[in-house]
Design a protein around this motif. Structure first.
Motif, PDB file in Angstrom:
ATOM      1  N   PRO A  63       0.809  -1.231   0.000  1.00  0.00           N
ATOM      2  CA  PRO A  63       0.000   0.000   0.000  1.00  0.00           C
ATOM      3  C   PRO A  63       0.834   1.270   0.000  1.00  0.00           C
ATOM      4  O   PRO A  63       0.296   2.345  -0.183  1.00  0.00           O
ATOM      5  N   TYR A  64       2.144   1.165   0.249  1.00  0.00           N
ATOM      6  CA  TYR A  64       2.981   2.366   0.305  1.00  0.00           C
ATOM      7  C   TYR A  64       3.789   2.572  -0.969  1.00  0.00           C
ATOM      8  O   TYR A  64       4.447   3.580  -1.142  1.00  0.00           O
ATOM      9  N   LYS A  65       3.780   1.585  -1.865  1.00  0.00           N
ATOM     10  CA  LYS A  65       4.669   1.637  -3.023  1.00  0.00           C
ATOM     11  C   LYS A  65       4.080   2.563  -4.094  1.00  0.00           C
ATOM     12  O   LYS A  65       3.053   2.266  -4.702  1.00  0.00           O
ATOM     13  N   ALA A  66       4.734   3.684  -4.304  1.00  0.00           N
ATOM     14  CA  ALA A  66       4.243   4.670  -5.265  1.00  0.00           C
ATOM     15  C   ALA A  66       4.925   4.480  -6.611  1.00  0.00           C
ATOM     16  O   ALA A  66       5.990   3.875  -6.702  1.00  0.00           O
ATOM     17  N   SER A  67       4.270   5.002  -7.662  1.00  0.00           N
ATOM     18  CA  SER A  67       4.856   4.938  -8.989  1.00  0.00           C
ATOM     19  C   SER A  67       4.372   6.142  -9.782  1.00  0.00           C
ATOM     20  O   SER A  67       3.177   6.344  -9.950  1.00  0.00           O
ATOM     21  N   MET A  68       5.313   6.944 -10.275  1.00  0.00           N
ATOM     22  CA  MET A  68       4.932   8.184 -10.944  1.00  0.00           C
ATOM     23  C   MET A  68       4.228   7.949 -12.271  1.00  0.00           C
ATOM     24  O   MET A  68       3.388   8.728 -12.690  1.00  0.00           O
ATOM     25  N   ILE A  69       4.568   6.839 -12.939  1.00  0.00           N
ATOM     26  CA  ILE A  69       3.964   6.620 -14.251  1.00  0.00           C
ATOM     27  C   ILE A  69       2.595   5.938 -14.169  1.00  0.00           C
ATOM     28  O   ILE A  69       1.868   5.900 -15.138  1.00  0.00           O
ATOM     29  N   LYS A  70       2.253   5.400 -13.000  1.00  0.00           N
ATOM     30  CA  LYS A  70       0.985   4.686 -12.914  1.00  0.00           C
ATOM     31  C   LYS A  70      -0.036   5.468 -12.097  1.00  0.00           C
ATOM     32  O   LYS A  70      -0.857   4.902 -11.384  1.00  0.00           O
ATOM     33  N   MET A  91      -5.030   1.079  -5.149  1.00  0.00           N
ATOM     34  CA  MET A  91      -6.183   1.474  -4.340  1.00  0.00           C
ATOM     35  C   MET A  91      -6.735   0.331  -3.502  1.00  0.00           C
ATOM     36  O   MET A  91      -7.064   0.496  -2.333  1.00  0.00           O
ATOM     37  N   LEU A  92      -6.872  -0.855  -4.108  1.00  0.00           N
ATOM     38  CA  LEU A  92      -7.444  -1.983  -3.384  1.00  0.00           C
ATOM     39  C   LEU A  92      -6.644  -2.260  -2.110  1.00  0.00           C
ATOM     40  O   LEU A  92      -7.195  -2.395  -1.015  1.00  0.00           O
ATOM     41  N   SER A  93      -5.330  -2.303  -2.249  1.00  0.00           N
ATOM     42  CA  SER A  93      -4.487  -2.582  -1.080  1.00  0.00           C
ATOM     43  C   SER A  93      -4.613  -1.482  -0.048  1.00  0.00           C
ATOM     44  O   SER A  93      -4.681  -1.734   1.154  1.00  0.00           O
ATOM     45  N   ARG A  94      -4.649  -0.232  -0.527  1.00  0.00           N
ATOM     46  CA  ARG A  94      -4.754   0.887   0.417  1.00  0.00           C
ATOM     47  C   ARG A  94      -6.096   0.890   1.145  1.00  0.00           C
ATOM     48  O   ARG A  94      -6.161   1.191   2.334  1.00  0.00           O
ATOM     49  N   LEU A  95      -7.158   0.528   0.425  1.00  0.00           N
ATOM     50  CA  LEU A  95      -8.471   0.488   1.071  1.00  0.00           C
ATOM     51  C   LEU A  95      -8.519  -0.612   2.125  1.00  0.00           C
ATOM     52  O   LEU A  95      -9.072  -0.433   3.214  1.00  0.00           O
ATOM     53  N   MET A  96      -7.907  -1.777   1.799  1.00  0.00           N
ATOM     54  CA  MET A  96      -7.910  -2.875   2.768  1.00  0.00           C
ATOM     55  C   MET A  96      -7.105  -2.507   4.000  1.00  0.00           C
ATOM     56  O   MET A  96      -7.540  -2.715   5.134  1.00  0.00           O
ATOM     57  N   HIS A  97      -5.911  -1.935   3.768  1.00  0.00           N
ATOM     58  CA  HIS A  97      -5.095  -1.536   4.916  1.00  0.00           C
ATOM     59  C   HIS A  97      -5.739  -0.390   5.676  1.00  0.00           C
ATOM     60  O   HIS A  97      -5.655  -0.324   6.897  1.00  0.00           O
ATOM     61  N   GLY A  98      -6.385   0.533   4.912  1.00  0.00           N
ATOM     62  CA  GLY A  98      -7.026   1.687   5.550  1.00  0.00           C
ATOM     63  C   GLY A  98      -8.140   1.274   6.491  1.00  0.00           C
ATOM     64  O   GLY A  98      -8.370   1.921   7.504  1.00  0.00           O
ATOM     65  N   GLY A  99      -8.808   0.164   6.168  1.00  0.00           N
ATOM     66  CA  GLY A  99      -9.885  -0.321   7.027  1.00  0.00           C
ATOM     67  C   GLY A  99      -9.407  -0.609   8.434  1.00  0.00           C
ATOM     68  O   GLY A  99     -10.162  -0.432   9.404  1.00  0.00           O
ATOM     69  N   PRO A 247      -0.390  11.250   6.786  1.00  0.00           N
ATOM     70  CA  PRO A 247       0.080  10.556   5.591  1.00  0.00           C
ATOM     71  C   PRO A 247       1.507  10.070   5.810  1.00  0.00           C
ATOM     72  O   PRO A 247       2.229  10.685   6.602  1.00  0.00           O
ATOM     73  N   PRO A 248       1.954   9.027   5.165  1.00  0.00           N
ATOM     74  CA  PRO A 248       1.279   8.306   4.086  1.00  0.00           C
ATOM     75  C   PRO A 248       0.407   7.157   4.591  1.00  0.00           C
ATOM     76  O   PRO A 248       0.031   6.296   3.793  1.00  0.00           O
ATOM     77  N   GLU A 249       0.150   7.123   5.885  1.00  0.00           N
ATOM     78  CA  GLU A 249      -0.650   6.035   6.460  1.00  0.00           C
ATOM     79  C   GLU A 249      -1.995   5.936   5.728  1.00  0.00           C
ATOM     80  O   GLU A 249      -2.651   6.946   5.543  1.00  0.00           O
TER      81      GLU A 249
END
Lengths: 299, 193
Positions: A63-70, A91-99, A247-249
């Motif tokens: 959920p923390y891995k960013a990518s400028m091109i994506k 997004m899916l991973s971030r939503l699951m972790h965010g829960g 952020p970035p939590e």
């Protein structure tokens, strides 16, 4: 005809199969299982909670891995089932972790307020008189503020951070729980069975534990389940304002805030955390409603 | 009874049958009526105003009167559910909760009240057996023993313990709940006369 009159107590009725031990909570449970609304809400909650709890194992990406091109890929992109956010994170991973954080911030303040509020309310209601009036009037001061304003004010005064916003939310809910616990206790206290218990020579502590607590806990519990959704929304609001999680939590309220800038580019992605907050709090609400009616079987 | 082991210091039957069971002298209770902006006490309702009577052992006393005339207040004052403003009370030759008298807890072991509404006087969250066992438990009887006695009592009033013991008040009939609410008196045979 001989006129003999026979009087007898009804002898122990033919021993039917011993009545199944019917504990109160078992009856409530059975009632809930028959309620389609409760089942649906419970299932949704179970899915959301399950996804959050097992996020580290279930989530497809970091959920923390960013990518400028994506950045801001639409929903359904290959490899990113629910697209990516403004920094190219899945997004899916971030939503699951965010829960995890969102649910924690929804449940913990309510649990804490339930414990503290019930204790204060029971005490105030059972003691009664002037002391009760003082306690209730003091809490009324808190009660007078809108809960959002109060949560923001306390959280702002304590400073940003997750534990501070947990404390702020607990403080918001305590007066409300006390109010309910106190009014139910005052009602129960004057019932005949409390007087009967006093007649038997029981101590105040024993009466509260055996006779008052059992009858007060139900309504307070129902009220507290209703607070769960409010707590979730307030917690998200605090994070949105930058008073809760930083952020970035990943946290639903905070995600809603950071995705705000993307609302014209990819509105569906920006709406996802909000939709989850909405669905979760509705599910909590519906479940609370069902619990309320299931617990009404007695009286 | 077989509970001698758990009976904390029995109250003696003093003076024999000649001693009145209960003597009440000049019992008074006034309720203040608060009114006005400062809630100042202006008037009093004289609910019980100088009631005196005595009850000999083995006799029954009926108190009759129109509603609101203070019958229940008198009963509450005697049961000490409410503190009297003045007046004295002697129970079997002893004062209650005063120097040299019997303690309130002991007194309550010997005096019970039968409530008007048998249903309301039962805790809806306790089974009938639990309610009956509560009184003896309060006076220090072990749980198992109290449970056994509760079942004995249920059987004695014609309610099969296996069938009724684990029921809650709301699924008992009126008559059955009346027997349930009458039984909580701990040790029904502490004093025999």
């Amino acid at each position: 005809m001989s006129a003999t009159l026979e009087l007898s107590l009804p002898t122990a009725a033919p021993v039917a199969a011993p009545a199944p031990s019917r504990s109160y909570w078992r009856v409530v449970g059975r009632q809930l299982r028959r309620d389609p609304m409760a089942l649906a809400a419970g299932l949704v909650l179970l899915l959301i909670i399950g996804a959050a709890v097992f996020a580290p194992w279930l989530a497809p990406a970091d959920p923390y891995k960013a990518s400028m091109i994506k950045r801001l890929l639409p929903i359904g992109s290959p490899g990113f089932l629910l697209g990516t956010d403004e920094l190219g994170r899945d997004m899916l991973s971030r939503l699951m972790h965010g829960g995890r954080l969102s649910l924690l911030m929804g449940v913990v303040p309510v649990l804490a307020a339930f414990g503290i509020g019930t204790a204060i309310g029971l005490f105030a209601g059972y003691v009664g008189g002037r002391l009760n009036m003082v306690i209730i009037r003091v809490l009324d001061v808190f009660y007078a503020f809108p809960s959002v304003l109060l949560a923001v004010a306390i959280s702002g005064a304590l400073g940003p951070g997750m534990s501070n916003s947990l404390i702020a939310l607990t403080l918001v809910f305590v007066p409300q729980v006390v109010r309910v616990a106190e009014s139910v206790t005052t009602q129960v206290r004057q019932l005949d069975y409390i007087e009967a218990a006093r007649m038997s020579g029981a101590s105040a502590f024993s009466i509260i534990r055996v006779h008052v607590l059992g009858n007060v806990l139900g309504p307070v519990f129902v009220y507290a389940t209703g607070l769960l959704s409010v707590s979730m929304i307030l917690a998200s609001g605090l994070s949105f304002l930058g008073l809760g999680v930083k952020p970035p939590e990943p946290e639903w309220g905070l995600m809603l805030n950071t995705l705000r800038s993307a609302i014209y580019v990819n509105p569906w992605i920006a709406a996802l955390p909000g939709a989850l907050i909405f669905v979760t709090s509705i599910a909590f609400n519906l479940l609370a409603d069902s619990v309320r009616s299931a617990m009404d079987i007695r009286r | 009874m077989n509970s001698a082991l758990h009976t904390p210091s029995p109250v003696h039957d003093r003076g024999g049958p000649a001693q009145p069971l209960l003597v009440v002298r000049d019992l008074k209770k006034h309720f203040p009526v608060r009114s006005g902006p400062l809630e100042r006490t202006k008037k009093f309702v004289h609910a019980v105003d100088g009631v005196s009577f005595s009850v000999p052992k083995g006799k029954t006393l009926g108190i009759v009167g129109e509603s609101g005339c203070g019958k229940s207040t008198t009963a509450r004052l005697i049961a000490r559910l409410m503190q009297a403003d003045s007046g004295s009370m002697v129970f079997d030759g002893e004062g209650v909760d005063e120097f040299g008298g019997i303690r309130l807890k002991e007194f309550r072991r010997n005096l019970q009240m039968v409530f008007q509404d048998s249903f309301a006087s039962l805790n809806p969250r306790l089974t009938i057996a639990e309610t009956i066992a509560y009184g003896p438990r309060v006076h220090g009887m072990p749980a198992a023993e109290a449970r056994r006695q509760a079942h004995d009592l249920l059987a004695r009033v014609g309610l099969a313990p296996a069938q009724f013991g684990s029921r809650y008040p709301h699924d008992l009939s009126r008559a059955a709940s009346a027997s349930g609410s009458t039984s909580p008196g701990p040790w029904p045979s502490t004093r025999a006369w």
